[in-house]
Scaffold this motif. Structure first.
Motif, PDB file in Angstrom:
ATOM      1  N   HIS A  45       0.738  -1.228   0.074  1.00 30.10           N
ATOM      2  CA  HIS A  45       0.068   0.073  -0.144  1.00 30.10           C
ATOM      3  C   HIS A  45       0.744   1.266  -0.065  1.00 30.10           C
ATOM      4  CE1 HIS A  45      -3.930  -1.869   0.258  1.00 30.10           C
ATOM      5  NE2 HIS A  45      -3.340  -2.719   1.012  1.00 30.10           N
ATOM      6  N   GLY A  46       2.148   1.087   0.361  1.00 32.81           N
ATOM      7  CA  GLY A  46       3.112   2.359   0.489  1.00 32.81           C
ATOM      8  C   GLY A  46       3.887   2.631  -0.943  1.00 32.81           C
ATOM      9  N   ILE A  47       3.526   1.766  -2.018  1.00 28.22           N
ATOM     10  CA  ILE A  47       4.375   1.973  -3.092  1.00 28.22           C
ATOM     11  C   ILE A  47       3.858   2.984  -4.102  1.00 28.22           C
ATOM     12  CG2 ILE A  47       2.997   0.334  -4.677  1.00 28.22           C
ATOM     13  CD1 ILE A  47       5.641  -0.688  -5.832  1.00 28.22           C
ATOM     14  N   LEU A  48       4.940   3.631  -4.488  1.00 28.75           N
ATOM     15  CA  LEU A  48       4.561   4.806  -5.487  1.00 28.75           C
ATOM     16  C   LEU A  48       4.657   4.429  -7.055  1.00 28.75           C
ATOM     17  CD1 LEU A  48       6.747   7.341  -3.767  1.00 28.75           C
ATOM     18  CD2 LEU A  48       4.379   7.170  -3.526  1.00 28.75           C
ATOM     19  N   GLU A  49       3.814   5.075  -7.766  1.00 27.21           N
ATOM     20  CA  GLU A  49       3.720   4.676  -9.205  1.00 27.21           C
ATOM     21  C   GLU A  49       5.161   4.610  -9.809  1.00 27.21           C
ATOM     22  OE1 GLU A  49       1.818   6.440 -13.483  1.00 27.21           O
ATOM     23  OE2 GLU A  49       0.730   6.982 -11.655  1.00 27.21           O
ATOM     24  N   GLN A  50       5.966   5.669  -9.416  1.00 24.56           N
ATOM     25  CA  GLN A  50       7.294   5.724 -10.202  1.00 24.56           C
ATOM     26  C   GLN A  50       8.126   4.470  -9.638  1.00 24.56           C
ATOM     27  OE1 GLN A  50       6.206   8.317  -8.198  1.00 24.56           O
ATOM     28  NE2 GLN A  50       7.884   8.949  -6.993  1.00 24.56           N
ATOM     29  N   ASP A  51       7.908   4.139  -8.483  1.00 28.63           N
ATOM     30  CA  ASP A  51       8.864   2.872  -7.912  1.00 28.63           C
ATOM     31  C   ASP A  51       8.367   1.523  -8.815  1.00 28.63           C
ATOM     32  OD1 ASP A  51       9.993   4.119  -6.139  1.00 28.63           O
ATOM     33  OD2 ASP A  51       8.460   3.818  -4.627  1.00 28.63           O
ATOM     34  N   LEU A  52       6.941   1.508  -9.144  1.00 29.27           N
ATOM     35  CA  LEU A  52       6.384   0.244  -9.739  1.00 29.27           C
ATOM     36  C   LEU A  52       6.821   0.253 -11.315  1.00 29.27           C
ATOM     37  CD1 LEU A  52       4.298  -2.196  -9.729  1.00 29.27           C
ATOM     38  CD2 LEU A  52       2.556  -0.517 -10.439  1.00 29.27           C
ATOM     39  N   THR A  53       6.551   1.296 -12.015  1.00 23.55           N
ATOM     40  CA  THR A  53       6.899   1.525 -13.305  1.00 23.55           C
ATOM     41  C   THR A  53       8.369   1.178 -13.401  1.00 23.55           C
ATOM     42  OG1 THR A  53       7.093   4.094 -13.261  1.00 23.55           O
ATOM     43  CG2 THR A  53       4.993   3.046 -14.195  1.00 23.55           C
ATOM     44  N   SER A  64       0.258   3.063 -20.993  1.00 23.40           N
ATOM     45  CA  SER A  64      -0.498   3.673 -19.909  1.00 23.40           C
ATOM     46  C   SER A  64      -0.219   2.916 -18.559  1.00 23.40           C
ATOM     47  CB  SER A  64      -1.846   3.612 -20.252  1.00 23.40           C
ATOM     48  OG  SER A  64      -2.354   2.636 -20.432  1.00 23.40           O
ATOM     49  N   VAL A  65      -0.376   3.626 -17.463  1.00 23.40           N
ATOM     50  CA  VAL A  65      -0.445   2.964 -16.159  1.00 23.40           C
ATOM     51  C   VAL A  65      -1.625   3.397 -15.549  1.00 23.40           C
ATOM     52  CG1 VAL A  65       0.908   2.783 -14.142  1.00 23.40           C
ATOM     53  CG2 VAL A  65       2.143   3.086 -16.293  1.00 23.40           C
ATOM     54  N   ALA A  66      -2.408   2.719 -14.966  1.00 24.48           N
ATOM     55  CA  ALA A  66      -3.537   2.994 -14.099  1.00 24.48           C
ATOM     56  C   ALA A  66      -3.509   2.512 -12.717  1.00 24.48           C
ATOM     57  CB  ALA A  66      -4.970   2.263 -14.691  1.00 24.48           C
ATOM     58  N   PHE A  67      -2.931   3.471 -11.699  1.00 25.46           N
ATOM     59  CA  PHE A  67      -2.551   3.070 -10.592  1.00 25.46           C
ATOM     60  C   PHE A  67      -3.115   4.164  -9.632  1.00 25.46           C
ATOM     61  CE2 PHE A  67       0.475   3.915  -7.076  1.00 25.46           C
ATOM     62  CZ  PHE A  67       0.649   2.799  -6.705  1.00 25.46           C
ATOM     63  N   SER A  72      -3.968  -2.073  -3.907  1.00 26.03           N
ATOM     64  CA  SER A  72      -3.046  -3.075  -3.921  1.00 26.03           C
ATOM     65  C   SER A  72      -2.973  -3.954  -5.453  1.00 26.03           C
ATOM     66  CB  SER A  72      -3.377  -4.334  -2.874  1.00 26.03           C
ATOM     67  OG  SER A  72      -4.685  -4.797  -3.488  1.00 26.03           O
ATOM     68  N   TYR A  73      -3.395  -3.112  -6.386  1.00 20.55           N
ATOM     69  CA  TYR A  73      -3.259  -3.394  -7.812  1.00 20.55           C
ATOM     70  C   TYR A  73      -3.116  -2.485  -8.740  1.00 20.55           C
ATOM     71  CZ  TYR A  73      -8.045  -2.006  -8.239  1.00 20.55           C
ATOM     72  OH  TYR A  73      -9.155  -1.182  -8.086  1.00 20.55           O
ATOM     73  N   ALA A  74      -2.552  -2.766  -9.998  1.00 17.95           N
ATOM     74  CA  ALA A  74      -2.484  -1.581 -10.743  1.00 17.95           C
ATOM     75  C   ALA A  74      -2.626  -2.195 -12.284  1.00 17.95           C
ATOM     76  CB  ALA A  74      -0.996  -0.855 -11.112  1.00 17.95           C
ATOM     77  N   PHE A  75      -2.658  -1.655 -13.378  1.00 20.57           N
ATOM     78  CA  PHE A  75      -2.776  -1.958 -14.717  1.00 20.57           C
ATOM     79  C   PHE A  75      -1.995  -1.273 -15.528  1.00 20.57           C
ATOM     80  CE2 PHE A  75      -7.213  -2.738 -13.136  1.00 20.57           C
ATOM     81  CZ  PHE A  75      -7.396  -3.986 -13.643  1.00 20.57           C
ATOM     82  N   LEU A  76      -0.865  -2.016 -16.156  1.00 26.46           N
ATOM     83  CA  LEU A  76       0.074  -1.447 -17.022  1.00 26.46           C
ATOM     84  C   LEU A  76      -0.429  -1.846 -18.463  1.00 26.46           C
ATOM     85  CD1 LEU A  76       1.512  -2.063 -14.040  1.00 26.46           C
ATOM     86  CD2 LEU A  76       3.415  -1.351 -15.263  1.00 26.46           C
TER      87      LEU A  76
END
Length: 122
Positions: A45-53, A64-67, A72-76
């Motif tokens: 829950h603490g993750i940031l979009e830039q950390d994920l991408t 695209s990134v839907a975050f 607890s989830y995202a769409f890339l």
């Protein structure tokens, strides 16, 4: 008496993951065949979009990134299906912020019925 950990280990040891079921071979036909769009779950829950991408960009350009922070989830969505396939193969179970990623191809989106009717009339 067996604990929860033993039951989880049994499931992992004797049953293939949903990812393995779905992509068994790259050309297999199944419910969610390889595509450009990925669902990425089990995010901290603490993750940031830039950390994920940051972890997905080495595999190809993201369209695209839907975050939403706190989810607890995202769409890339990759620009190329081959890049998405490489990312899911390499990052399945990879720990980010302490959580192993769960990644699946998303279902193909079919055109809206009205749009499809308009296209067929043209």
């Amino acid at each position: 008496m067996s604990g929860q950990g033993e039951r989880d280990r049994f499931r992992r040891d004797y049953h293939p993951s949903r990812f393995e079921d779905k992509i068994g071979s790259r050309n297999s036909s199944n419910n969610n065949p390889p595509s450009r769009r990925l669902w990425v779950g089990n995010l901290s829950h603490g993750i940031l979009e830039q950390d994920l991408t940051h972890h997905f960009l080495p595999f190809g350009e993201l369209e695209s990134v839907a975050f939403q922070p706190g989810r607890s989830y995202a769409f890339l969505n990759f620009k190329r299906a081959d890049d998405a396939f490489a990312a899911i193969k390499a990052l399945q179970g990879f720990p980010i912020a302490g959580n192993p990623l769960r990644i699946e191809f998303t279902k193909a989106v079919s055109p809206a019925p009205n749009l499809l009717a308009c296209l067929l009339r043209s």
